[in-house]
Design an enzyme around this catalytic site. Structure first.
Site, PDB file in Angstrom:
ATOM      1  N   GLU A 113     -72.909  68.358 -21.177  1.00  0.00           N
ATOM      2  CA  GLU A 113     -74.062  69.239 -20.825  1.00  0.00           C
ATOM      3  C   GLU A 113     -73.825  69.311 -19.396  1.00  0.00           C
ATOM      4  OE1 GLU A 113     -77.516  68.800 -24.007  1.00  0.00           O
ATOM      5  OE2 GLU A 113     -77.552  67.481 -22.564  1.00  0.00           O
ATOM      6  N   HIS A 241     -85.904  75.141 -17.618  1.00  0.00           N
ATOM      7  CA  HIS A 241     -84.570  75.068 -18.387  1.00  0.00           C
ATOM      8  C   HIS A 241     -84.168  76.345 -18.178  1.00  0.00           C
ATOM      9  CE1 HIS A 241     -81.559  74.932 -21.533  1.00  0.00           C
ATOM     10  NE2 HIS A 241     -81.937  73.655 -21.521  1.00  0.00           N
ATOM     11  N   ARG A 288     -78.873  72.318 -13.854  1.00  0.00           N
ATOM     12  CA  ARG A 288     -79.811  73.421 -14.096  1.00  0.00           C
ATOM     13  C   ARG A 288     -80.666  73.974 -12.900  1.00  0.00           C
ATOM     14  NH1 ARG A 288     -82.704  69.951 -18.952  1.00  0.00           N
ATOM     15  NH2 ARG A 288     -80.961  70.040 -20.260  1.00  0.00           N
ATOM     16  N   HIS A 349     -89.822  73.131 -18.377  1.00  0.00           N
ATOM     17  CA  HIS A 349     -89.134  72.515 -19.561  1.00  0.00           C
ATOM     18  C   HIS A 349     -89.526  70.827 -19.184  1.00  0.00           C
ATOM     19  CE1 HIS A 349     -86.077  71.254 -22.400  1.00  0.00           C
ATOM     20  NE2 HIS A 349     -85.293  70.552 -21.707  1.00  0.00           N
TER      21      HIS A 349
HETATM   22  P1  FAD Z   1     -93.780  63.042 -26.034  1.00  0.00           P
HETATM   23  O1  FAD Z   1     -92.458  63.137 -27.251  1.00  0.00           O
HETATM   24  O2  FAD Z   1     -94.082  64.733 -25.552  1.00  0.00           O
HETATM   25  O3  FAD Z   1     -95.079  62.594 -26.816  1.00  0.00           O
HETATM   26  C1  FAD Z   1     -96.259  62.658 -26.419  1.00  0.00           C
HETATM   27  C2  FAD Z   1     -97.280  62.196 -27.240  1.00  0.00           C
HETATM   28  O4  FAD Z   1     -98.574  62.091 -26.567  1.00  0.00           O
HETATM   29  C3  FAD Z   1     -97.740  63.108 -28.395  1.00  0.00           C
HETATM   30  O5  FAD Z   1     -97.812  62.227 -29.589  1.00  0.00           O
HETATM   31  C4  FAD Z   1     -99.351  63.534 -28.088  1.00  0.00           C
HETATM   32  O6  FAD Z   1    -100.101  63.941 -29.204  1.00  0.00           O
HETATM   33  C5  FAD Z   1     -99.577  62.161 -27.336  1.00  0.00           C
HETATM   34  N1  FAD Z   1    -100.842  62.869 -26.531  1.00  0.00           N
HETATM   35  C6  FAD Z   1    -100.694  63.432 -25.080  1.00  0.00           C
HETATM   36  N2  FAD Z   1    -101.958  63.409 -24.771  1.00  0.00           N
HETATM   37  C7  FAD Z   1    -102.797  62.849 -25.496  1.00  0.00           C
HETATM   38  C8  FAD Z   1    -104.143  62.501 -25.562  1.00  0.00           C
HETATM   39  N3  FAD Z   1    -104.916  62.926 -24.364  1.00  0.00           N
HETATM   40  N4  FAD Z   1    -104.718  61.680 -26.318  1.00  0.00           N
HETATM   41  C9  FAD Z   1    -103.905  61.301 -27.370  1.00  0.00           C
HETATM   42  N5  FAD Z   1    -102.621  61.249 -27.493  1.00  0.00           N
HETATM   43  C10 FAD Z   1    -102.213  62.279 -26.578  1.00  0.00           C
HETATM   44  N6  FAD Z   1     -84.613  65.487 -23.198  1.00  0.00           N
HETATM   45  C11 FAD Z   1     -83.558  64.709 -23.625  1.00  0.00           C
HETATM   46  O7  FAD Z   1     -83.148  63.655 -22.957  1.00  0.00           O
HETATM   47  N7  FAD Z   1     -82.394  65.444 -24.419  1.00  0.00           N
HETATM   48  C12 FAD Z   1     -82.817  66.444 -25.048  1.00  0.00           C
HETATM   49  O8  FAD Z   1     -81.836  67.227 -25.762  1.00  0.00           O
HETATM   50  C13 FAD Z   1     -83.756  67.341 -24.642  1.00  0.00           C
HETATM   51  N8  FAD Z   1     -84.253  68.564 -25.009  1.00  0.00           N
HETATM   52  C14 FAD Z   1     -85.799  68.962 -25.305  1.00  0.00           C
HETATM   53  C15 FAD Z   1     -85.840  70.203 -25.829  1.00  0.00           C
HETATM   54  C16 FAD Z   1     -87.052  70.508 -25.703  1.00  0.00           C
HETATM   55  C17 FAD Z   1     -87.680  71.969 -26.221  1.00  0.00           C
HETATM   56  C18 FAD Z   1     -88.222  70.062 -24.873  1.00  0.00           C
HETATM   57  C19 FAD Z   1     -89.503  70.524 -24.775  1.00  0.00           C
HETATM   58  C20 FAD Z   1     -87.872  68.878 -24.255  1.00  0.00           C
HETATM   59  C21 FAD Z   1     -86.296  68.098 -24.313  1.00  0.00           C
HETATM   60  N9  FAD Z   1     -86.277  67.124 -23.684  1.00  0.00           N
HETATM   61  C22 FAD Z   1     -84.961  66.565 -23.914  1.00  0.00           C
HETATM   62  C23 FAD Z   1     -87.116  66.099 -22.888  1.00  0.00           C
HETATM   63  C24 FAD Z   1     -87.452  65.329 -23.962  1.00  0.00           C
HETATM   64  O9  FAD Z   1     -87.931  65.920 -25.216  1.00  0.00           O
HETATM   65  C25 FAD Z   1     -89.010  64.822 -23.447  1.00  0.00           C
HETATM   66  O10 FAD Z   1     -89.037  64.440 -22.059  1.00  0.00           O
HETATM   67  C26 FAD Z   1     -89.376  63.600 -24.370  1.00  0.00           C
HETATM   68  O11 FAD Z   1     -89.253  63.581 -25.571  1.00  0.00           O
HETATM   69  C27 FAD Z   1     -90.818  63.021 -23.939  1.00  0.00           C
HETATM   70  O12 FAD Z   1     -91.082  61.895 -24.873  1.00  0.00           O
HETATM   71  P2  FAD Z   1     -92.477  61.311 -24.628  1.00  0.00           P
HETATM   72  O13 FAD Z   1     -92.441  60.046 -25.593  1.00  0.00           O
HETATM   73  O14 FAD Z   1     -92.655  60.841 -23.223  1.00  0.00           O
HETATM   74  O15 FAD Z   1     -93.538  62.104 -24.870  1.00  0.00           O
HETATM   75  C1  SIN Z   2     -81.257  70.897 -23.915  1.00  0.00           C
HETATM   76  O1  SIN Z   2     -80.583  70.971 -25.056  1.00  0.00           O
HETATM   77  O2  SIN Z   2     -80.481  71.915 -23.101  1.00  0.00           O
HETATM   78  C2  SIN Z   2     -82.231  70.376 -23.501  1.00  0.00           C
HETATM   79  C3  SIN Z   2     -81.483  68.874 -22.786  1.00  0.00           C
HETATM   80  C4  SIN Z   2     -82.535  68.317 -22.142  1.00  0.00           C
HETATM   81  O3  SIN Z   2     -83.569  68.846 -21.833  1.00  0.00           O
HETATM   82  O4  SIN Z   2     -82.008  67.107 -21.681  1.00  0.00           O
END
Ligand code: FAD
Ligand code: SIN
Length: 527
Positions: A113, A241, A288, A349
Site C-alpha cells: 500500500e 482516504h 494518502r 477516514h
Molecule cells: P472500533 O473498531 O471502531 O470499535 C469501536 C467500538 O466502540 C465499537 O464497538 C462501538 O460500539 C464502541 N463505542 C463507541 N462509543 C461508545 C460508547 N459511547 N459507549 C459504548 N461503546 C461505544 N486500518 C488498518 O490498519 N488497515 C485497514 O485496512 C483499514 N481499513 C479501513 C477501512 C475502513 C472502511 C475504515 C473505516 C477504517 C479502516 N482502517 C484500517 C482503520 C481501522 O479499521 C480502525 O482504526 C480500527 O479498526 C479501530 O479499531 P478500534 O478498536 O479502535 O475501534
Molecule cells: C485501505 O484499505 O485502503 C485502508 C487501509 C487503511 O486505512 O489503513
C-alpha cells in the site's frame, strides 16, 4: 443499578476485544458497545494489517516508512515498539482464529500500500476487518469471564468530580472509577464500577458529512476523557482516504482499498488523464495525504465531484480474485470494474490524534487506559502509514493488559459514587432539534475543516460550532437521556477539539495543510 467488574472495556473493536481476551482469566470483564458487538470500524477494514513477515523485508524498513509518512513528529520509540512487537501480535490474532490469506507455499500473501517500501500487508481478501472482527467476537462470546453488554452507551467516566471535587486539567492524580452507562433498550442509566477501565471507542468519522466510518464513530471516548480533564493531542491530523466510492446517496462511503492502487490501479481525471505523476514521483501510490490533496486540487480545477480509479488494464480474473467485495459492490451499482472506471472522491477516514497515552497505554487519568483509534500513541505523527492502525491497536491493547494485570490486585472499587441524577429532565419530543444539529456539524466540518484549511475557515467553523454547542448543552440539561443527544454532544466536543488543534498549528505538516502557513516549520520536527 450498580454493576461491579475488575475490568470495564468500552468498545468492541480490535482494541477492546483483544484487551478483554488478554485480561480475562485474571478477573471479571465487562465489554460495552453501543450497538451490536460486530458493528465497529474494525469490521470495515479492507486493506489489511501491516507487519514484517517476508524474508525481503525487515523492521528497519517498516520503521523508516512509518517515520517518513509521519512527517517528522512520530515518537521514534513508539514506532520501534509497534513494528518490533507486530509479528508476535499477528501470531496471537492467528491463535484467536483469524485467517490471513496465504500463498501456495503457506507463507502470508502480502499486499503493498501507499508509503510502504515492501509488500507487508497481511490480509483476508479485501475484507480483512470482517475476518478479524468475527474471529474476536467468537473468542469473546466463548469466554466465560467476559460479560457482554450490547446496546449500552457509555455517557461519562466516573472520577473524583462525581464525589463533589473540583477537577481541572491541572488536577494531579485524577482517577477513573468506572462509567455511567445508558442501557439504550430500557433507557436506564447504570453505574459500572471498575478497578481498571479501557477506552476503545474508535474513531470520529461522523463529525464529517462524508466518511468511510460506520455511524458508531462519533468520538465518544475522546469527548468523555476531555470532559473528565484527561489530555488529548494531535487532533488536527485527520486522514482523508483518497478513494471512497463516489455515491452521494450512501453513508458511510464505501471504501475502495488502497491495495487496489498497490495492485496497479491509477487515478484519472474525468477526461481520462492520469494526473498523479505531476504531483509526486510515486504517482498513484504516494502517501494518502499527497494523493488526497492532489485529488482535492484536481476537483477544484475541474469543478467535478469525483475522479476515476482505473483498474481496467489489469487481468480481469485476478482483479475479481483479489477484490471480490469491491467487484460485487460496484457491479450492484452498474459498474463492472474490470471494464469501467470507478468514480472516487476523498472522505474522512481516520484520526491520528486522540487520548494521550504512554507506552503502557495509560492515559493521564489513573486507572484509565486507551487503545485503538481513540488513542494518540505517537506512532502516526502527522500522518498514518496505511494499515498501521489495526496493528497499533493490538500492540497497545497488549501493553495495557500487561500493565493493568500488574496493578489489579492492589485496586478496589469506589463505593460511594452517587446514582445518575436525571431530576428535572423531560422527554425531548422534537428529535429534529438533534438530527438537524448533527447534520449541521457535518456540513461545517466538511466545508471548513477539510483537506485544505485556512485561519478564516477554521474560525468560521469555530463560531458556528459554538452556537450549536450552547444550544445542545441546554438541550442536554433539560432532556431525558438518549443515545442521539449524547452523540450530538460528543461530535460537537470532538469537532471543537479538531478546530482548536488546527488553529494552534501554525505550519503545514502531514495531514494538516493550511494556506496561511503552507510550509513546514522545521524547528518543530522531532528528528
Ligand atoms: P472500533 O473498531 O471502531 O470499535 C469501536 C467500538 O466502540 C465499537 O464497538 C462501538 O460500539 C464502541 N463505542 C463507541 N462509543 C461508545 C460508547 N459511547 N459507549 C459504548 N461503546 C461505544 N486500518 C488498518 O490498519 N488497515 C485497514 O485496512 C483499514 N481499513 C479501513 C477501512 C475502513 C472502511 C475504515 C473505516 C477504517 C479502516 N482502517 C484500517 C482503520 C481501522 O479499521 C480502525 O482504526 C480500527 O479498526 C479501530 O479499531 P478500534 O478498536 O479502535 O475501534
Ligand atoms: C485501505 O484499505 O485502503 C485502508 C487501509 C487503511 O486505512 O489503513
Amino acid at each position: 443499578m450498580v454493576r461491579k467488574y475488575d475490568f470495564l472495556v468500552i468498545g468492541s473493536g480490535i482494541a477492546g476485544m483483544s484487551f478483554a481476551l488478554k485480561v480475562a482469566g485474571k478477573g471479571k470483564v465487562a465489554i460495552l458497545c453501543k450497538t451490536g458487538l460486530e458493528e465497529a470500524n474494525t469490521y470495515f477494514a479492507q486493506g489489511g494489517i501491516a507487519s514484517v513477515t517476508a524474508r525481503s523485508d525487515n523492521f528497519e524498513k517498516h520503521i523508516e516508512d512509518t517515520l517518513i509518512c509521519g512527517d517528522g513528529i512520530c515518537d521514534v520509540a513508539v514506532v520501534e515498539k509497534v513494528v518490533r512487537e507486530a509479528p508476535g501480535q499477528i501470531a496471537e490474532l492467528v491463535g484467536w482464529g483469524v485467517n490471513f490469506d496465504r500463498d501456495a507455499d503457506g507463507n502470508f500473501d502480502l499486499h503493498k500500500e501507499g508509503g510502504h517500501s515492501e509488500a507487508r500487508i497481511l490480509h483476508h481478501k479485501d475484507n480483512t476487518g470482517a475476518e478479524i472482527q468475527e474471529s474476536l467476537v467468537r473468542a469473546v462470546r466463548a469466554n466465560p469471564d467476559i460479560d457482554i453488554f450490547e446496546q449500552h452507551f457509555a455517557i461519562e467516566i466516573l472520577t473524583q468530580h462525581h464525589l463533589g471535587a473540583i477537577v481541572k486539567h491541572t488536577t494531579p492524580n485524577i482517577e477513573c472509577y468506572g462509567a455511567y452507562v445508558l442501557n439504550i433498550l430500557t433507557n436506564h442509566v447504570l453505574t459500572f464500577l471498575s478497578k481498571v477501565t479501557m477506552i476503545a471507542t474508535g474513531g470520529i468519522g461522523n463529525i464529517y458529512q462524508t466518511t468511510t466510518n460506520p455511524t458508531i464513530a462519533t468520538g465518544d471516548g475522546i469527548a468523555m476523557v476531555y470532559r473528565a480533564k484527561g489530555l488529548v493531542e494531535d487532533m488536527e491530523f485527520i486522514q482523508f482516504h483518497p478513494t471512497a466510492l463516489f455515491n452521494p446517496k450512501e453513508r458511510p462511503s464505501f471504501l475502495i482499498t488502497e491495495a487496489m492502487r498497490g495492485y496497479g490501479a491509477v487515478l484519472r481525471t474525468q477526461k481520462g488523464v492520469e494526473f498523479m505523476p505531476k504531483y509526486d514521483s510515486r504517482s498513484s501510490l504516494a502517501p494518502r495525504d499527497i494523493v488526497a490533496r492532489a485529488i482535492d486540487n484536481e476537483l477544484k480545477i475541474s469543478g467535478d465531484d469525483f475522479v476515476y480509479l482505473d483498474v481496467t488494464h489489469k487481468d480481469a480474473e485476478q482483479t475479481k480474485e483479489h477484490f471480490p467485495n469491491i467487484y460485487k459492490k460496484c457491479l450492484e451499482l452498474g459498474i463492472d470494474i474490470t471494464k469501467e472506471y470507478i468514480p472516487v472522491a476523498p472522505a474522512e477516514h481516520y484520526l491520528c490524534g486522540g487520548i494521550k497515552v504512554d507506552m503502557d497505554a495509560r492515559t493521564t487519568i489513573n486507572r484509565l487506559y486507551a487503545a485503538g483509534e481513540c488513542s494518540r500513541t505517537g506512532l502516526h505523527g502527522a500522518n498514518r502509514l496505511a494499515s498501521n492502525s489495526l496493528i497499533e491497536a493490538v500492540v497497545y491493547a497488549d501493553a495495557a493488559a500487561k500493565h493493568a494485570l500488574g496493578l489489579i490486585s492492589s485496586l478496589g472499587w469506589k463505593e460511594d459514587i452517587p446514582m445518575w441524577d436525571d431530576e428535572g429532565t423531560s422527554l425531548n419530543e422534537e428529535m429534529v432539534l438533534i438530527t438537524q444539529s448533527a447534520k449541521e456539524v457535518g456540513q461545517i466540518m466538511n466545508a471548513y475543516v477539510g483537506i485544505v484549511r485556512s485561519n478564516l475557515r477554521l474560525k468560521r467553523a469555530h463560531d458556528r460550532l459554538e452556537i450549536l454547542y450552547k444550544e445542545t448543552e441546554g438541550l442536554f440539561q433539560r432532556s431525558v437521556l438518549s443515545k442521539e443527544i449524547c452523540e450530538l454532544r460528543n461530535i460537537i466536543n470532538t469537532g471543537y477539539l479538531v478546530i482548536k488543534f488546527a488553529l494552534q498549528r501554525k505550519e503545514s505538516r502531514g495531514l494538516h495543510y493550511t494556506i496561511d502557513y503552507p510550509k513546514k516549520n522545521e524547528h518543530l520536527s522531532l528528528y
